[in-house]
Write an enzyme that holds these catalytic residues in place. Structure first.
Site, PDB file in Angstrom:
ATOM      1  N   GLU A 151      -0.620  20.771  -5.739  1.00 14.14           N
ATOM      2  CA  GLU A 151       0.525  19.906  -5.480  1.00 14.14           C
ATOM      3  C   GLU A 151       0.231  18.509  -6.010  1.00 14.14           C
ATOM      4  OE1 GLU A 151       1.830  20.078  -1.410  1.00 14.14           O
ATOM      5  OE2 GLU A 151       3.527  18.756  -1.766  1.00 14.14           O
ATOM      6  N   ASN A 154       1.363   8.575   2.146  1.00 17.62           N
ATOM      7  CA  ASN A 154       0.337   7.674   1.614  1.00 17.62           C
ATOM      8  C   ASN A 154      -0.667   7.245   2.683  1.00 17.62           C
ATOM      9  OD1 ASN A 154       1.758   8.049  -0.701  1.00 17.62           O
ATOM     10  ND2 ASN A 154       2.000   5.878  -1.203  1.00 17.62           N
TER      11      ASN A 154
END
Ligand SMILES: Cc1cc2nc3c(=O)[nH]c(=O)nc-3n(C[C@H](O)[C@H](O)[C@H](O)COP(=O)(O)OP(=O)(O)OC[C@H]3O[C@@H](n4cnc5c(N)ncnc54)[C@H](O)[C@@H]3O)c2cc1C
Lengths: 383, 399
Positions: B245, B385
């Site tokens: 991914e 993140n």
């Protein structure tokens, strides 16, 4: 110095606060957004009944005699509820400009109609090639017997789609970019030669592109002296900027509150995500941005009577701060909500959109920093 | 040290350019470059063209129909595709489930699914996240109970990207509720068309788009041969998939193409009679983005080169995810600014593939605010993140 609201201001705050809390729920607002007009006529009538439409006007005119702080208080309340009614367009942008420039007959007719909630206005000032610069006006007003003929194009006119009347800024002399030669006219929105392309904006409001082609108006459509509208226009736009900053402040407060509630509730890895120090610090930073915006908005709201340069300096500083801090708060709110922050069904996403897009109304951060740069030597000590 | 491409790499780039020039349909490239909505047909049409060329399965070994390209070649390919306006390939089949099937699947699974993926016969979606299991993926609750030669699946997946088009979903399901979190999970392939008891409901994102969905499972019967790998060992598959991914996660090609477009727009837009690109604040921010992009590209190439030399990009790809997504988001912010007041109008019809105008503002402005808001997702999905920073703290810094 005194940062407390006086009794009248507190009353105003409570009035707006109650209205927004009780009637302007997320679901109610969504219904309003879906309606044809994009705002609620019922709500508008309530504003009129509560006296909110008269806030910036004199008592003789039937108003509240409010200044910057009063408008700030109202707009913060609207910001908390993401109110979409055409208050800024009608009351602040058009009403105060008419009040500043108009003769007694014009004021009697239009200011009264605004305060009573009977007539809605929009200010058609900015043009496609001018972006955020209100002096870049090419729309012309040519003398024609006793009256004028107006031709030109106006861009992203806030609530221009539904307004009954327009205040059009047009040039009676000079060239795009000149401060002299700008005049203001009242033009019925359904006048021959006016075409409007209305649309929704991404922050939940409505606007229109407006084309004027050979629109004839009588001489008494002119507000104030021919070619001398600039000072009143700038004072009006400054008031609009204060209103927007205050709206942003109210919306940012709610975005911060909702995010705080969410990170206390949302569990991942067996604990509320608010237990992660990485997120705690982010939340703290959001709150700092909010405090900055609150403070500088107060400064701007209390500077209306300052000398023009100082007033402009502080107001542009406030709008630039809103652009910077607003982006940060909006982006962080979405991020801390994770996937939920991306959803239309999550109220915080609507706050984020409004907060970010306020930067695009009447000058963004870069534009107002540019203004501020030209005023950097203006002494800004409190009087 | 030599930062130039080798002659072979340059020749490869020319080959890719030639191919894109000849084969990328102009109508699709136009939609991509103008940020119009792409339909399922557009993606499928492009995937079929790629497959004919043998260039669809970038990351598969050659014997399964993959390219066998080096990481540098993949980087070149990605960059050229972005510049030419090629649509992104749907990742869920070719880049996600396929590598898992290749690594952990049975021969039957490979023979059945891999050719179908190459031919774009199936539209796959990813059933990982659940309402209660986002960052904490191992907290997932969707249950699969063995019943003879079937599993009975009950539960809910969410944020399922483009699930409205899908006929296949790969899911992480809980097969042993008593084991430790990561240990009772299995990797199941579920046919959404043939199975009964699956409901797909749209979720609308803040930009008004229908891109994600909720998928409900109500006593869905799944044949045991759809289990990939061993029962209760699904977490291994999940983690393996995540490394794929994150390939191309830096999005260097996409950022380069976007920056080039942004500069072009900034040359055309006028502010006070001068091009926007000459406006000092805007220009300074453009320069800043350019600097960041140079740093990112080199970091990406260094990581890629290290992978070529034998190491798999591990936690380093977390750096790329953060840097890359922040940069892409920053570019959307600048686009919004470039549009000025005309970022405000929200006219979904102007973003439709077949819209011919007239536009309310400048043509490029029609999608800028929507895209800015939509791209907030980049720092949320694929491991947020913050989660990437946790990985770096732990794996690289040893904290
Ligand atoms: C547009 C979109 C498409 C998606 N497509 C798919 C898909 O196709 N298939 C699929 O399975 N999933 C998909 N997802 C889901 C995505 O993977 C999750 O949204 C993501 O994992 C984050 O989970 P969450 O939304 O539950 O947020 P949470 O996990 O609740 O996180 C909320 C916030 O807390 C932070 N946080 C959480 N834990 C920690 C920690 N330990 N330390 C510091 N910060 C932390 C997060 O970073 C985030 O900022 C998609 C999401 C979006 C927005």
């Amino acid at each position: 110095m005194d940062f407390k609201l006086n009794d009248e201001q507190r009353m105003l705050e409570e009035t707006v606060g109650r209205l927004v809390r009780d009637t302007y729920t997320f679901d109610a607002r969504n219904k309003i957004l879906e309606s044809d007009q994009g705002f609620s006529a019922d709500m508008w009538n309530q504003f009129a009944e509560l006296g909110l439409l008269g806030v910036p006007f004199s008592e003789e005119a039937g108003g509240f005699n409010g200044g910057g702080p009063e408008l700030m208080v109202v707009a913060e309340g609207f910001g908390r509820g993401l109110v979409v009614e055409p208050y800024l367009a009608t009351v602040v942008l058009s009403g105060t400009l008419i009040d500043k420039l108009g003769n007694d007959a014009q004021k009697e007719q239009w200011v009264a109609a605004i305060i009573g909630g009977e007539t809605r206005f929009a200010l058609a000032a900015y043009e496609p090639q001018g972006r955020y610069d209100h002096t870049v006006v090419d729309t012309s007003a040519k003398k024609d017997g006793d009256g004028y003929v107006l031709s030109g194009e106006k861009a992203v006119v806030l609530h221009g789609d539904s307004a009954d009347q327009l205040v059009v800024i047009a040039r009676t002399a000079g060239n795009a970019g000149d401060r002299d030669g700008l005049s203001a006219f009242i033009v019925p929105a359904d006048a021959d030669g006016v075409t409007r392309k209305g649309y929704a904006t991404i922050d939940g409001l409505r606007a229109a592109e407006i084309t004027l082609s050979n629109v004839k108006v009588d001489g008494d459509a002119l507000l104030g002296e021919e070619g001398q509208a600039i000072d009143a226009l700038e004072a009006t736009l400054d008031l609009a900027l204060i209103t927007l900053c205050a709206e942003a402040s109210g919306a940012m407060e709610v975005a911060c509150d909702q995010t705080l509630d969410y990170i206390k509730e949302r569990q991942q890895f067996g604990v509320p995500i608010g237990k992660f120090q990485a997120l705690q610090h982010r939340m703290v930073e959001m709150r700092m941005e909010l405090e900055k915006v609150r403070s500088i908005t107060m400064l701007a709201a209390c500077s209306l009577d300052a000398p023009a340069d100082l007033r402009k300096k502080r107001i542009s500083a406030a709008k630039a701060q809103v652009g910077k801090s607003g982006r940060k708060v909006a982006e962080e709110a979405i991020q801390l909500f994770g996937g939920m922050g991306m959803m239309e069904e999550t109220p915080v996403s609507h706050y984020a959109k409004r907060i970010v897009m306020i930067d695009h109304w009447f000058g963004d951060r870069e534009y107002h920093l540019g203004v501020l740069e030209t005023l950097i030597d203006v002494d800004d000590h409190a009087a | 040290m030599d930062i130039n491409y080798t002659p072979e790499e340059r020749a490869f780039r020319d080959e890719v350019r030639g191919f894109l020039n000849d084969k990328l349909p102009a109508d699709i490239a136009r939609k991509v470059k103008e940020h119009k909505r792409l339909g399922k047909e557009d993606t499928v049409r492009w995937q079929k063209i790629l497959n004919e060329q043998g260039w669809l399965a970038l990351h598969w070994p050659k014997e399964y129909g993959g390219t066998g390209w080096s990481p540098i070649q993949k980087h070149i390919f990605e960059e050229e595709c972005a510049e030419a306006g090629a649509p992104t390939v749907l990742p869920f089949g070719v880049n996600m489930v396929a590598p898992v099937i290749i690594k952990f699947g049975t021969q039957e699974q490979k023979d059945h699914y891999l050719p179908r993926i190459l031919r774009s016969d199936d539209w796959w979606c990813q059933g990982y996240s659940e309402p209660g299991a986002g960052s904490d993926l191992a907290g997932l609750k969707t249950r699969a109970v063995r019943d003879g030669d079937h599993y009975i699946v009950n539960g809910q997946k969410t944020w399922t990207t483009l699930g409205q088009h899908a006929n296949m979903i790969f899911c992480l399901v809980r097969t042993d509720p008593d084991a430790k979190k990561q240990e009772g999970i299995s990797f199941l392939l579920i046919d959404m068309e043939k199975s009964e008891g699956i409901t797909v409901r749209p979720l609308i994102t803040l930009d008004g788009e229908h891109e994600v969905n909720e998928v409900f499972f109500d006593d869905v019967k799944v044949p045991v041969e759809n289990l990939v790998g061993e029962e209760n060992k699904g977490w291994t598959c999940a983690k393996y998939l995540l490394t794929f991914e994150r390939t191309g996660i830096a999005g260097v090609g996409a950022s380069k193409a976007a920056l080039a477009h942004l500069k072009q727009v900034a040359r055309e837009q006028q502010v006070n009679g001068k091009p926007l690109i000459e406006e000092p604040h805007f220009r300074a921010r453009l320069a800043d983005v350019e600097m960041e992009l140079m740093s990112l590209e080199m970091t990406n190439l260094r990581t890629v080169a290290a992978a070529e030399a034998g190491g798999v990009p591990g936690a380093e790809s977390s750096f790329l995810k953060i840097m890359g997504t922040e940069l892409r988001q920053e570019i959307t912010d600048l686009f919004r600014r470039a549009a000025g007041p005309h970022a405000l109008p929200f006219l979904p019809e102007e973003m439709a593939g077949d819209f011919e105008g007239p536009y309310v503002g400048p043509e490029f402005a029609a999608s800028v605010a929507s895209r800015y808001f939509n791209f907030r997702k980049l720092s949320i999905f694929g491991g947020s993140n913050e989660i990437q920073k946790n990985i770096i703290s732990k794996m690289i810094l040893g904290l």
